[in-house]
Design an enzyme around this catalytic site. Structure first.
Site, PDB file in Angstrom:
ATOM      1  N   ARG A  57       0.843  -1.190   0.000  1.00 16.83           N
ATOM      2  CA  ARG A  57       0.000   0.000   0.000  1.00 16.83           C
ATOM      3  C   ARG A  57       0.884   1.248   0.000  1.00 16.83           C
ATOM      4  O   ARG A  57       1.700   1.447   0.889  1.00 16.83           O
ATOM      5  CB  ARG A  57      -0.927   0.023   1.230  1.00 16.83           C
ATOM      6  N   ARG A  84      -5.145  26.043  -7.847  1.00 21.91           N
ATOM      7  CA  ARG A  84      -4.644  24.765  -7.338  1.00 21.91           C
ATOM      8  C   ARG A  84      -4.088  23.964  -8.502  1.00 21.91           C
ATOM      9  O   ARG A  84      -4.832  23.435  -9.325  1.00 21.91           O
ATOM     10  CB  ARG A  84      -5.761  23.994  -6.629  1.00 21.91           C
ATOM     11  N   ALA A 115      -7.770  27.906   5.202  1.00 17.60           N
ATOM     12  CA  ALA A 115      -7.263  26.614   5.671  1.00 17.60           C
ATOM     13  C   ALA A 115      -5.746  26.622   5.631  1.00 17.60           C
ATOM     14  O   ALA A 115      -5.130  27.445   4.957  1.00 17.60           O
ATOM     15  CB  ALA A 115      -7.813  25.478   4.806  1.00 17.60           C
ATOM     16  N   GLU A 142      -4.980  34.645   6.049  1.00 24.28           N
ATOM     17  CA  GLU A 142      -5.620  34.592   4.734  1.00 24.28           C
ATOM     18  C   GLU A 142      -6.754  35.599   4.567  1.00 24.28           C
ATOM     19  O   GLU A 142      -7.038  36.023   3.454  1.00 24.28           O
ATOM     20  CB  GLU A 142      -6.135  33.175   4.462  1.00 24.28           C
ATOM     21  N   PRO A 189      -8.863   8.871   2.526  1.00 23.31           N
ATOM     22  CA  PRO A 189      -8.266   7.809   3.333  1.00 23.31           C
ATOM     23  C   PRO A 189      -7.752   6.615   2.542  1.00 23.31           C
ATOM     24  O   PRO A 189      -7.014   5.793   3.099  1.00 23.31           O
ATOM     25  CB  PRO A 189      -9.408   7.404   4.272  1.00 23.31           C
ATOM     26  N   GLY A 190      -8.118   6.512   1.276  1.00 23.82           N
ATOM     27  CA  GLY A 190      -7.588   5.417   0.473  1.00 23.82           C
ATOM     28  C   GLY A 190      -6.177   5.654  -0.021  1.00 23.82           C
ATOM     29  O   GLY A 190      -5.496   4.712  -0.444  1.00 23.82           O
ATOM     30  N   GLU A 239      -4.132  12.349   5.535  1.00 21.99           N
ATOM     31  CA  GLU A 239      -4.489  13.707   5.968  1.00 21.99           C
ATOM     32  C   GLU A 239      -5.785  13.716   6.762  1.00 21.99           C
ATOM     33  O   GLU A 239      -6.800  13.156   6.348  1.00 21.99           O
ATOM     34  CB  GLU A 239      -4.653  14.642   4.770  1.00 21.99           C
TER      35      GLU A 239
END
Length: 208
Positions: free
Chosen positions: A41, A68, A80, A101, A119-120, A124
């Site tokens: 993995r 981004r 964030a 920001e 999560p795969g 984070e």
């Protein structure tokens, strides 16, 4: 059975870190599967993040628009940032990001929700805060660089953000989750029933 995520850790036979970047790295684990087989993995190791859904007295959310590069989009987002220091109090990090920001401070802070973004393939964890009782921050403005030097700042009515999310026009994970969690909280026990800002966060333990 209670519908609740539970911590669990399968046996790792071997591990390697083939890439280390400025903020994140890539790890390869050989994990023992049910039945005894071993599967490799690969995943990104991430320090964790905080995000802030900041609402003013007119029910407008503070949002930023930023390029981004990985997705080749300029996205509308809520403030964030990364947890730069291991064990950093996420509330302090969120207050810092809102100041840097948006040049805003808030008098009332709550935990809106906690999520694992992908999560795969990445570990984070993000804590999304609700911030209210906004006022302009004092002091020196934060010096921006790189993508942030082209960042736009605005305040958008919550209803308009909900419409954009459901229309497939807004895609940032923290904005989407934060806005929809806000509506769910309002339709449930109310915003004052949300967890306190210093609530425990097992995904990224911290000292109060």
């Amino acid at each position: 059975m209670a519908i609740k995520d539970t911590a669990e850790e399968w046996e790792v036979r071997a591990t390697d870190t083939p890439f280390v970047g400025k903020k994140t790295s890539v790890r390869t684990d050989d994990v023992v599967m049910p039945g005894g087989s071993v599967a490799r993995r690969d995943y990104q190791v991430h320090p964790g993040s905080v995000a802030v859904l900041a609402l003013d007295d007119e029910d407008r959310a503070v949002v930023i628009r930023q390029y981004r590069h990985p997705v080749r989009h300029r996205l509308w987002e809520i403030p964030a940032g990364l947890l730069d220091v291991p064990g950093e109090n996420p509330l302090h990090a969120a207050q810092r990001e809102l100041y840097e920001e948006a040049y805003v401070k808030a008098g009332d802070w709550r935990v809106l929700t906690d999520v694992y973004t992908t999560p795969g393939g990445c570990d984070e964890a993000v804590r999304i805060f609700l911030a209210r009782d906004l006022s302009e921050a004092g002091g020196v403005r934060f010096e921006v660089e790189d993508e942030e030097s082209d960042m736009e700042l605005d305040r958008v009515p919550v209803d308009e953000l909900v419409r954009g999310v459901l229309a497939g026009e807004l895609h940032n994970n923290c904005l989407v989750v934060g806005v929809l969690a806000l509506i769910a909280a309002r339709n449930g026990d109310g915003l004052d029933a949300l967890r306190p800002a210093e609530a425990p966060w097992p995904a990224r333990p911290f000292e109060a």
